[in-house]
Design an enzyme around this catalytic site. Structure first.
Site, mmCIF file in Angstrom:
data_model
loop_
_atom_site.group_PDB
_atom_site.id
_atom_site.type_symbol
_atom_site.label_atom_id
_atom_site.label_comp_id
_atom_site.label_asym_id
_atom_site.label_seq_id
_atom_site.Cartn_x
_atom_site.Cartn_y
_atom_site.Cartn_z
ATOM 1 N N CYS A 37 53.773 38.420 32.594
ATOM 2 C CA CYS A 37 54.844 38.025 31.695
ATOM 3 C C CYS A 37 54.286 36.985 30.722
ATOM 4 O O CYS A 37 53.595 36.055 31.124
ATOM 5 C CB CYS A 37 56.067 37.447 32.385
ATOM 6 S SG CYS A 37 56.945 38.627 33.395
ATOM 7 N N ARG A 45 49.493 40.287 29.186
ATOM 8 C CA ARG A 45 50.069 39.662 30.378
ATOM 9 C C ARG A 45 51.154 40.532 31.020
ATOM 10 O O ARG A 45 51.655 40.208 32.090
ATOM 11 C CB ARG A 45 50.674 38.302 30.018
ATOM 12 C CG ARG A 45 49.658 37.312 29.489
ATOM 13 C CD ARG A 45 50.336 36.013 29.136
ATOM 14 N NE ARG A 45 50.843 35.346 30.310
ATOM 15 C CZ ARG A 45 50.186 34.437 31.018
ATOM 16 N NH1 ARG A 45 48.974 34.092 30.656
ATOM 17 N NH2 ARG A 45 50.731 33.884 32.069
ATOM 18 N N TRP A 83 56.174 41.812 32.782
ATOM 19 C CA TRP A 83 55.547 42.591 33.852
ATOM 20 C C TRP A 83 56.557 42.536 34.985
ATOM 21 O O TRP A 83 56.779 41.474 35.576
ATOM 22 C CB TRP A 83 54.219 41.955 34.264
ATOM 23 C CG TRP A 83 53.442 42.800 35.222
ATOM 24 C CD1 TRP A 83 52.555 43.800 34.913
ATOM 25 C CD2 TRP A 83 53.448 42.710 36.658
ATOM 26 N NE1 TRP A 83 52.034 44.333 36.064
ATOM 27 C CE2 TRP A 83 52.560 43.695 37.144
ATOM 28 C CE3 TRP A 83 54.118 41.913 37.583
ATOM 29 C CZ2 TRP A 83 52.321 43.883 38.504
ATOM 30 C CZ3 TRP A 83 53.897 42.098 38.936
ATOM 31 C CH2 TRP A 83 53.000 43.078 39.384
ATOM 32 N N ASN A 109 58.653 33.273 33.222
ATOM 33 C CA ASN A 109 57.469 33.861 33.865
ATOM 34 C C ASN A 109 57.356 33.256 35.247
ATOM 35 O O ASN A 109 57.362 32.028 35.376
ATOM 36 C CB ASN A 109 56.219 33.522 33.027
ATOM 37 C CG ASN A 109 54.931 33.891 33.748
ATOM 38 O OD1 ASN A 109 54.903 34.835 34.526
ATOM 39 N ND2 ASN A 109 53.872 33.153 33.476
ATOM 40 N N GLY A 110 57.261 34.112 36.277
ATOM 41 C CA GLY A 110 57.146 33.614 37.647
ATOM 42 C C GLY A 110 58.112 34.351 38.543
ATOM 43 O O GLY A 110 58.618 35.422 38.199
ATOM 44 N N GLU A 166 32.798 47.585 41.655
ATOM 45 C CA GLU A 166 33.281 47.304 40.301
ATOM 46 C C GLU A 166 33.394 48.603 39.485
ATOM 47 O O GLU A 166 34.354 48.779 38.733
ATOM 48 C CB GLU A 166 32.337 46.296 39.620
ATOM 49 C CG GLU A 166 32.664 45.952 38.184
ATOM 50 C CD GLU A 166 34.034 45.299 37.965
ATOM 51 O OE1 GLU A 166 34.727 44.963 38.944
ATOM 52 O OE2 GLU A 166 34.418 45.158 36.785
ATOM 53 N N LYS A 190 36.910 49.784 37.859
ATOM 54 C CA LYS A 190 37.086 50.044 36.422
ATOM 55 C C LYS A 190 37.712 51.422 36.223
ATOM 56 O O LYS A 190 38.616 51.602 35.421
ATOM 57 C CB LYS A 190 35.736 50.004 35.672
ATOM 58 C CG LYS A 190 35.137 48.647 35.422
ATOM 59 C CD LYS A 190 35.790 47.836 34.327
ATOM 60 C CE LYS A 190 36.888 46.980 34.834
ATOM 61 N NZ LYS A 190 36.618 45.771 35.535
ATOM 62 N N GLU A 218 41.433 51.462 37.343
ATOM 63 C CA GLU A 218 42.275 50.694 36.421
ATOM 64 C C GLU A 218 42.553 51.473 35.141
ATOM 65 O O GLU A 218 43.665 51.491 34.642
ATOM 66 C CB GLU A 218 41.557 49.392 36.006
ATOM 67 C CG GLU A 218 41.548 48.309 37.047
ATOM 68 C CD GLU A 218 40.784 47.078 36.538
ATOM 69 O OE1 GLU A 218 41.362 45.995 36.525
ATOM 70 O OE2 GLU A 218 39.595 47.204 36.163
ATOM 71 N N HIS A 265 28.898 57.194 57.991
ATOM 72 C CA HIS A 265 29.865 56.811 59.021
ATOM 73 C C HIS A 265 31.287 57.241 58.653
ATOM 74 O O HIS A 265 32.249 56.664 59.135
ATOM 75 C CB HIS A 265 29.812 55.302 59.277
ATOM 76 C CG HIS A 265 28.478 54.863 59.791
ATOM 77 N ND1 HIS A 265 28.004 55.229 61.033
ATOM 78 C CD2 HIS A 265 27.490 54.133 59.222
ATOM 79 C CE1 HIS A 265 26.799 54.724 61.212
ATOM 80 N NE2 HIS A 265 26.453 54.050 60.116
ATOM 81 N N LYS A 293 46.788 41.250 32.779
ATOM 82 C CA LYS A 293 45.499 40.563 32.792
ATOM 83 C C LYS A 293 45.562 39.258 33.570
ATOM 84 O O LYS A 293 44.608 38.878 34.237
ATOM 85 C CB LYS A 293 45.036 40.296 31.360
ATOM 86 C CG LYS A 293 43.656 39.694 31.330
ATOM 87 C CD LYS A 293 42.866 40.177 30.166
ATOM 88 C CE LYS A 293 41.414 39.784 30.290
ATOM 89 N NZ LYS A 293 40.668 40.662 31.219
HETATM 90 C C1 G6P Z 1 43.886 41.071 37.249
HETATM 91 C C2 G6P Z 1 43.065 41.637 36.105
HETATM 92 C C3 G6P Z 1 41.613 41.831 36.565
HETATM 93 C C4 G6P Z 1 41.058 40.500 37.080
HETATM 94 C C5 G6P Z 1 41.943 39.906 38.182
HETATM 95 C C6 G6P Z 1 41.545 38.477 38.513
HETATM 96 O O1 G6P Z 1 43.996 42.001 38.273
HETATM 97 O O2 G6P Z 1 43.603 42.874 35.683
HETATM 98 O O3 G6P Z 1 40.831 42.272 35.469
HETATM 99 O O4 G6P Z 1 39.763 40.697 37.564
HETATM 100 O O5 G6P Z 1 43.315 39.853 37.748
HETATM 101 O O6 G6P Z 1 41.793 37.690 37.384
HETATM 102 P P1 G6P Z 1 41.084 36.327 37.071
HETATM 103 O O7 G6P Z 1 41.705 35.882 35.783
HETATM 104 O O8 G6P Z 1 41.416 35.391 38.204
HETATM 105 O O9 G6P Z 1 39.632 36.582 36.959
#
Ligand code: G6P
Length: 607
Positions: free
Chosen positions: A2, A27, A74, A100-101, A480, A484, A487, A503, A602
């Site tokens: 948010c 956000r 969000w 927000n929260g 990672e 990616k 996501e 395994h 994000k």
């Molecule tokens: C969200 C974002 C990710 C990020 C994670 C941790 O899930 O979409 O891209 O890695 O938060 O965020 P930070 O700001 O703590 O690195």
């Protein structure tokens, strides 16, 4: 998670609020809305979906209002429709709020307010705030907010405007970030600096449990008991241009291409005359020498950086290191010993779980070191020592350049520890510095293969699932790569340590399943190649990330992406770039929104 904006001043208020929301839309993008006050009335516009849909609704609308608020959502409580979209108003539309929260006690507050006759329209937790303001209003908006915050449990940053007061707005914060931007005859509110940098570089980060009163001429701060509180003005050094696409199709594409310059900036910032210097590390040489354990905690991509950080710190710095996912770390029994440091890694510096962990660790007398990108963020301000990942604004929701920034700063920190703790010789130290200086050109070489990767991915985007395998330092690279892809493309993907394949996951392999093997020439190369042979023997479709000159890889599959020769420690930096590009092109082939994937945000400011 948010985004909130607010403005008071003479500019075209609708466009200031919309531009601010556009800049915060990473956000959350489930719905957007704004409210402005003019002629003793509140006008509200809302739209489900992304900010540009609201902007389109407002194309022909004008307003002479001087005070207003906006929100990009969000969804946590209530589906993302126009009713649940913020701002929320009381029945008589005397007040409007954006939040927000999460208000954790909203159910009991809602029952109480309903019994008292307050009319609820939405399914959100946030709506209780506006009814509490209405309930406690007695001529002073600040007093009403001061009474309101006493009733709220959970996390919040919220902003209130009133039809009865067109000359000020009120902001309150507890456990969620909010920033005031200072202008001349105008002032701004924003969840983070991104929405502000185009307007002003002078900002005030609200302290915990603060209420701010903004007019166009002044900003006053109060604590939750109503006592005035001093505030500090900070200068932001990000430029607005750094938050633009600058000719790229997507922010993510731009941020992938910025990775060589991220490494150059980090070197310029922290390597002086071939010596590593961290100005805000704060821990003394004695502290670092005596350190007995590091406990890293982080979320998402930052957690993957932490996993690689553990290898680097143990290898180069020789300090035992643990790594936890922040949301799990909080529920462990933390056995504190002297000389241990808890490390937070976070791009935003606001991730609620990571922040909660450092507060928990501080309460148990641990010292805190953070690797943070966003200066002035809560994690930055609440840590004892900080190393900035120095990447500038990262807008694409899926992290790319900041991951590289985290890996490089963790690498430099490990080297620094090794040097201080006499674990590495001068020659070895200088060899590492030399290797890292060669990295930007090597990254450019990998990025130059983007067109070939694009062509290759046209053969893979219809897969149902992809497995990524790696070993040692590149096991987190596999995690990672899978993250990616999930996501961005919503395709199922999993990262696995290659040695564990036999395994269980090997049962999944058939001639439909693509397997991405990360096989640079490192200490685990031979073992990795055995695992790759096992996949090949079962018909798996192989994509290999291999070192230039590796002819064996080419014999196993046509789909090899080569990276330049590199040390083991730096191999995750080069190996992850093809995986970023693979996810990007698969997502584009599937028509996905790469900068704002569904359901994500994000900056995750709720636990
Ligand atoms: C969200 C974002 C990710 C990020 C994670 C941790 O899930 O979409 O891209 O890695 O938060 O965020 P930070 O700001 O703590 O690195």
């Amino acid at each position: 998670m948010c985004g909130i904006v607010g403005y008071i001043g003479d500019k075209d208020i609708l466009s200031v609020l919309i531009v601010g929301l556009e800049r915060l839309s990473y956000r959350g993008y489930d719905s957007a809305g704004i409210a402005v006050v003019s002629d003793d009335e509140i006008s509200v516009w809302k739209h489900p979906g992304k900010v540009h849909r609201l902007a389109k609704d407002l194309e022909t609308t004008t307003s002479h209002a001087r005070v207003g608020i906006g929100h990009t959502r969000w969804a946590t409580h209530g589906i993302p429709n126009d009713i649940n979209a913020h701002p929320h108003c009381d029945a008589q539309r005397r007040f409007a709020i954006v939040h927000n929260g999460i208000i954790e006690n909203y159910m009991s507050l809602r029952s109480e307010l309903v019994k008292e006759g307050f009319l609820f329209r939405t399914q959100t937790d946030s709506e209780v705030i506006v009814h509490l303001v209405d309930k406690y209003y007695n001529g002073s908006l600040r007093d009403a907010v001061t009474q309101t915050v006493k009733r709220l449990e959970g996390s919040y940053a919220f902003c209130v405007v009133s039809a009865l007061h067109d000359n000020h707005m009120i902001v309150a914060r507890k456990n969620s970030p909010i920033i005031v931007g200072l202008g001349k005859d105008e002032n701004y509110v924003s969840s983070d600096v991104n929405a502000l940098v185009a307007q002003t570089k002078r900002v005030v980060y609200l302290e915990e449990e603060t209420i701010a009163v903004l007019s166009d001429q002044s900003v006053e701060m109060y604590d939750f008991s109503g006592q005035p509180r001093a505030h500090t003005v900070s200068e932001v050094n990000w430029t607005a241009e750094r938050s633009e696409k600058n000719g790229y199709d997507h922010f993510m594409q731009k941020e992938i291409h910025e990775q060589p310059s991220v490494v150059r900036t980090i070197l310029d910032t922290y390597v002086k005359n071939n010596e590593i210097v961290f100005p805000k590390l704060s821990f003394s040489t004695k502290d670092l020498k005596n350190m007995s354990r590091l406990i890293i905690q982080a979320c998402g991509t930052s957690w993957h950086a932490g996993l690689i950080g553990k290898y680097l710190i143990e290898e180069l710095g020789r300090v035992p290191t643990e790594v936890d996912i922040s949301s799990e770390f909080r529920y462990r029994r933390l056995l504190s010993h002297a000389d241990e440091i808890v490390v937070a890694i976070s791009q935003s510096g606001e991730t609620a779980d990571t922040l909660a962990c450092i507060r928990e660790a501080k309460s148990k007398y641990f010292s805190i070191l953070s690797f943070v990108n966003t200066e002035g963020s809560s994690i930055d301000r609440e840590s004892d020592g900080v190393i900035y990942t120095a990447c500038g604004p990262e807008i694409g929701v899926a992290s790319t350049k900041n991951y590289i920034g985290q890996l490089i700063t963790l690498y430099l920190f490990s080297l620094h520890l090794g040097r201080i703790r006499n674990m590495i010789s001068d020659d070895v130290y200088q060899k590492h510095i030399h290797d890292i200086k060669a990295l930007p050109v090597a990254i450019e070489n990998v990025i130059a293969q983007a067109p070939a990767i694009k062509t290759m991915m046209a053969r893979y985007y219809s897969a149902k699932s992809i497995i990524f395998i790696g070993r040692g330092l590149n096991y987190p690279t596999a995690l990672e790569g899978a993250l990616k892809l999930k996501e961005l493309s919503y395709m199922h993907a999993t990262g696995y340590p290659a040695g564990e394949l036999k395994h269980g996951p090997i049962a999944l392999i058939d001639d439909n399943l693509p397997v991405v093997g990360i096989v640079p020439k490192t200490a685990t190369y031979k073992k990795m190649m055995s695992n790759i042979q096992e996949v090949k023997a079962r018909g798996g479709r192989l994509i290999l990330i291999a070192t230039e000159g590796d002819t064996v890889a080419k014999q196993l599959t046509d789909d090899v992406i080569y990276i330049p020769p590199i040390s083991d420690e730096l191999s995750p930096v080069l190996a992850v770039i093809p995986l970023q590009l693979m996810a990007y092109y698969i997502a584009l082939n599937l028509g996905c929104d790469v900068d704002q994937p569904r359901n994500l945000a994000k900056s995750v400011t709720v636990e």
